[in-house]
Design a protein around this motif. Structure first.
Motif, PDB file in Angstrom:
ATOM      1  N   UNK A  23       0.789  -1.217   0.000  1.00 56.38           N
ATOM      2  CA  UNK A  23       0.000   0.000   0.000  1.00 56.38           C
ATOM      3  C   UNK A  23       0.826   1.274   0.000  1.00 56.38           C
ATOM      4  N   UNK A  24       2.145   1.153   0.231  1.00 56.07           N
ATOM      5  CA  UNK A  24       3.008   2.336   0.305  1.00 56.07           C
ATOM      6  C   UNK A  24       3.404   2.792  -1.103  1.00 56.07           C
ATOM      7  N   UNK A  63       0.750   7.801  -9.099  1.00 57.02           N
ATOM      8  CA  UNK A  63       2.041   7.191  -8.826  1.00 57.02           C
ATOM      9  C   UNK A  63       1.947   5.678  -8.795  1.00 57.02           C
ATOM     10  N   UNK A  64       2.980   5.054  -8.277  1.00 55.45           N
ATOM     11  CA  UNK A  64       3.044   3.595  -8.174  1.00 55.45           C
ATOM     12  C   UNK A  64       3.085   3.184  -6.715  1.00 55.45           C
ATOM     13  N   UNK A  65       2.369   2.106  -6.398  1.00 56.55           N
ATOM     14  CA  UNK A  65       2.219   1.667  -5.014  1.00 56.55           C
ATOM     15  C   UNK A  65       2.503   0.173  -4.917  1.00 56.55           C
ATOM     16  N   UNK A 117      -3.743 -14.321  14.701  1.00 59.77           N
ATOM     17  CA  UNK A 117      -3.706 -13.504  13.491  1.00 59.77           C
ATOM     18  C   UNK A 117      -2.654 -14.058  12.535  1.00 59.77           C
ATOM     19  N   UNK A 118      -3.040 -14.190  11.262  1.00 60.52           N
ATOM     20  CA  UNK A 118      -2.111 -14.565  10.197  1.00 60.52           C
ATOM     21  C   UNK A 118      -1.556 -13.285   9.573  1.00 60.52           C
ATOM     22  N   UNK A 119      -0.249 -13.265   9.352  1.00 61.64           N
ATOM     23  CA  UNK A 119       0.401 -12.090   8.751  1.00 61.64           C
ATOM     24  C   UNK A 119       1.096 -12.470   7.454  1.00 61.64           C
ATOM     25  N   UNK A 120       1.060 -11.553   6.484  1.00 63.36           N
ATOM     26  CA  UNK A 120       1.836 -11.658   5.255  1.00 63.36           C
ATOM     27  C   UNK A 120       2.622 -10.362   5.111  1.00 63.36           C
ATOM     28  N   UNK A 121       3.951 -10.482   5.046  1.00 61.79           N
ATOM     29  CA  UNK A 121       4.807  -9.292   4.968  1.00 61.79           C
ATOM     30  C   UNK A 121       4.509  -8.327   6.128  1.00 61.79           C
ATOM     31  N   UNK A 122       4.285  -8.869   7.314  1.00 57.27           N
ATOM     32  CA  UNK A 122       4.021  -8.092   8.528  1.00 57.27           C
ATOM     33  C   UNK A 122       2.713  -7.312   8.464  1.00 57.27           C
ATOM     34  N   UNK A 123       1.874  -7.606   7.489  1.00 55.14           N
ATOM     35  CA  UNK A 123       0.540  -7.009   7.412  1.00 55.14           C
ATOM     36  C   UNK A 123      -0.482  -8.063   7.800  1.00 55.14           C
TER      37      UNK A 123
END
Length: 223
Positions: A23-24, A63-65, A117-123
């Protein structure tokens, strides 16, 4: 290595490491041109490579995210979230929030009740509430779910014979929104599943997924 490939590789490394998070916004084309001392065409080629690999999303005039990790799960199978996430090359982890043993009339005896909680890439990808029958799977009482998710462990430990799915949409209430790090009312995909081994219920689970990061697919053939 060509310059455009070097640029795409550098950005990919930053995405994979978590420096650039889902999302960044990534550096602008102008910033990349200055950093690498190259023409816009070279930068555009690098970004097109990343977009084609599914790592970024290019938005006109915005832009690109970094693209949110999207997982596709066949509806008729029991997904192993850990395997799905790592197969994409993303970091996976499961955070166990609570575990307690209690009697459960629905599962006909002692039950291990878990939330995590399941996380992917700390998200945060999914908030899970699970019950495991200790009559059907007594080994679950001593399993360490701080080092592996209950679903991953069960798929390896218990050969299931029947499964029932129910899929629904949910506007995230405050409790789930806080767990997933999304706004209250955000779209969530809820999967409720009951799994049997022969005639015994093994586990009942309810998983609320961030609706922007997960989807279910179904494929049917005709005999």
């Amino acid at each position: 290595m060509t310059l455009h490939r070097r640029i795409s590789r550098d950005l990919e490394d930053r995405i994979r490491s978590g420096e650039l998070r889902p999302g960044q916004r990534i550096p602008t084309e102008h910033e990349l041109m200055q950093t690498y001392g190259c023409a816009r065409m070279t930068v555009n080629k690098a970004l097109s490579q990343l977009a084609g690999d599914g790592l970024i999303e290019r938005r006109k005039r915005a832009g690109s995210f970094v693209r949110l990790p999207r997982l596709d799960t066949p509806v008729l199978e029991i997904p192993d979230i850990e395997v799905e996430v790592t197969a994409r090359g993303d970091r996976y982890r499961f955070e166990l929030l609570n575990a307690q043993t209690r009697n459960d009339s629905d599962l006909n005896g002692p039950t291990l009740s878990l939330t995590g909680i399941h996380y992917a890439q700390d998200r945060a990808l999914a908030f899970e509430e699970r019950r495991i029958s200790l009559t059907a799977v007594p080994e679950a009482a001593t399993a360490d779910f701080t080092v592996q998710s209950p679903g991953h462990w069960l798929l390896q430990a218990v050969p299931w014979t029947r499964v029932e799915h129910m899929v629904s949409a949910l506007a995230a209430p405050a409790s789930i929104a806080a767990r997933l790090g999304v706004d209250k009312g955000a779209a969530c995909l809820v999967v409720e599943r009951r799994t049997w081994k022969d005639d015994a219920v093994v586990t009942v689970v309810r998983q609320a997924f961030d609706g922007t990061a997960y989807r279910l697919t179904a494929s049917f053939g005709r005999n």
